[in-house]
Design a protein around this motif. Sequence first.
Motif, PDB file in Angstrom:
ATOM      1  N   LEU A  19       0.973  -1.339   0.007  1.00 23.84           N
ATOM      2  CA  LEU A  19      -0.020   0.083   0.009  1.00 23.84           C
ATOM      3  C   LEU A  19       0.800   1.323   0.102  1.00 23.84           C
ATOM      4  CD1 LEU A  19      -2.856  -1.069   2.581  1.00 23.84           C
ATOM      5  CD2 LEU A  19      -2.875  -0.839  -0.107  1.00 23.84           C
ATOM      6  N   ARG A  20       1.998   1.086   0.628  1.00 20.41           N
ATOM      7  CA  ARG A  20       2.915   2.342   0.692  1.00 20.41           C
ATOM      8  C   ARG A  20       3.410   2.507  -0.842  1.00 20.41           C
ATOM      9  NH1 ARG A  20       8.457   2.055   1.214  1.00 20.41           N
ATOM     10  NH2 ARG A  20       8.354   0.188   2.235  1.00 20.41           N
ATOM     11  N   LYS A  22       1.731   1.669  -3.467  1.00 21.83           N
ATOM     12  CA  LYS A  22       0.548   2.297  -4.092  1.00 21.83           C
ATOM     13  C   LYS A  22       0.604   3.842  -4.178  1.00 21.83           C
ATOM     14  CE  LYS A  22      -4.491   1.205  -4.691  1.00 21.83           C
ATOM     15  NZ  LYS A  22      -5.280   0.338  -4.006  1.00 21.83           N
ATOM     16  N   GLU A  23       0.747   4.302  -2.757  1.00 18.22           N
ATOM     17  CA  GLU A  23       0.596   5.711  -2.677  1.00 18.22           C
ATOM     18  C   GLU A  23       1.818   6.464  -3.382  1.00 18.22           C
ATOM     19  OE1 GLU A  23       0.937   6.247   1.752  1.00 18.22           O
ATOM     20  OE2 GLU A  23      -1.078   5.491   1.794  1.00 18.22           O
ATOM     21  N   GLU A  24       3.071   5.752  -3.657  1.00 15.89           N
ATOM     22  CA  GLU A  24       4.307   6.388  -4.264  1.00 15.89           C
ATOM     23  C   GLU A  24       4.095   6.294  -5.811  1.00 15.89           C
ATOM     24  OE1 GLU A  24       7.137   5.062  -0.635  1.00 15.89           O
ATOM     25  OE2 GLU A  24       7.629   3.893  -2.460  1.00 15.89           O
ATOM     26  N   ASN A  26       2.862   7.064  -9.494  1.00 19.29           N
ATOM     27  CA  ASN A  26       2.237   7.880 -10.132  1.00 19.29           C
ATOM     28  C   ASN A  26       1.707   7.262 -11.406  1.00 19.29           C
ATOM     29  OD1 ASN A  26       3.139  10.180  -8.317  1.00 19.29           O
ATOM     30  ND2 ASN A  26       4.901  10.252  -9.320  1.00 19.29           N
TER      31      ASN A  26
END
Length: 245
Positions: A19-20, A22-24, A26
Amino acid sequence: MKEKERRSSDNSDLKKTLLRYKEETNEDRLPQQAYIIIQKAIRNLQLQPNEAFLEREIIEMLEMSRTPVREALIRLEMDRWIRLIPRKGFTVEPIVKENIEQLCQIAEALEGVAAELATLHIGEELLEILDSLIANQEKYLKENNLKAYLDIDNQFHNLIVESSRNERLKNIMDSHSDQLYRARLFTINERELPVRSIKEHRAIVAAMRAQDSKAAQLLMHSHRHRGGQEILRIIENKPRTKKKE
């Protein structure tokens, strides 16, 4: 029961990592997003060689629907990151000598050419960036932070490839460099401290600064060959990673 609890804890930690990532990422397209996330986890050994996972576990961890994850898994198999298991899930590709030997041969040949071409184009500004990367490598080596050292090493080599101004060469290296990075990360704690690599980096930059393209090529080829042989010796002597059930 303890094994089930350990498995649950491992999956929880992996989910946080995915999930980390996924946040990173773009990337708006979900199949490409899933591909990038899973590939990054394999590259960085959060998903270990030979590790088995169910497709539904990855879907749950990524908090996505089945279709984009399935598309990503098919692509990852085509790119030799995983092996799909029908009606089950996948197994992460093992790190085996034969495959890594081929990757090392590609890196030796093409990065030698890249160093030669980069010497013809590179300016003082980029040479100073290479100098600063070497200085950071020395810093991390003194701190015994081998993961950070390896990341900077990757930047050093990637910058030389980019400076070759040969897009086809760069595309070929891009398609293999992450696989080679995974092998280097897999073996880094069992290799000798890379003091010699730093000296070789300095020699490569010196040849480039002197605009001696042939010397830069030979130095890079020798550097990649020696490093590759170290990795291959370790992989050959390593016990095979057992699959997680």
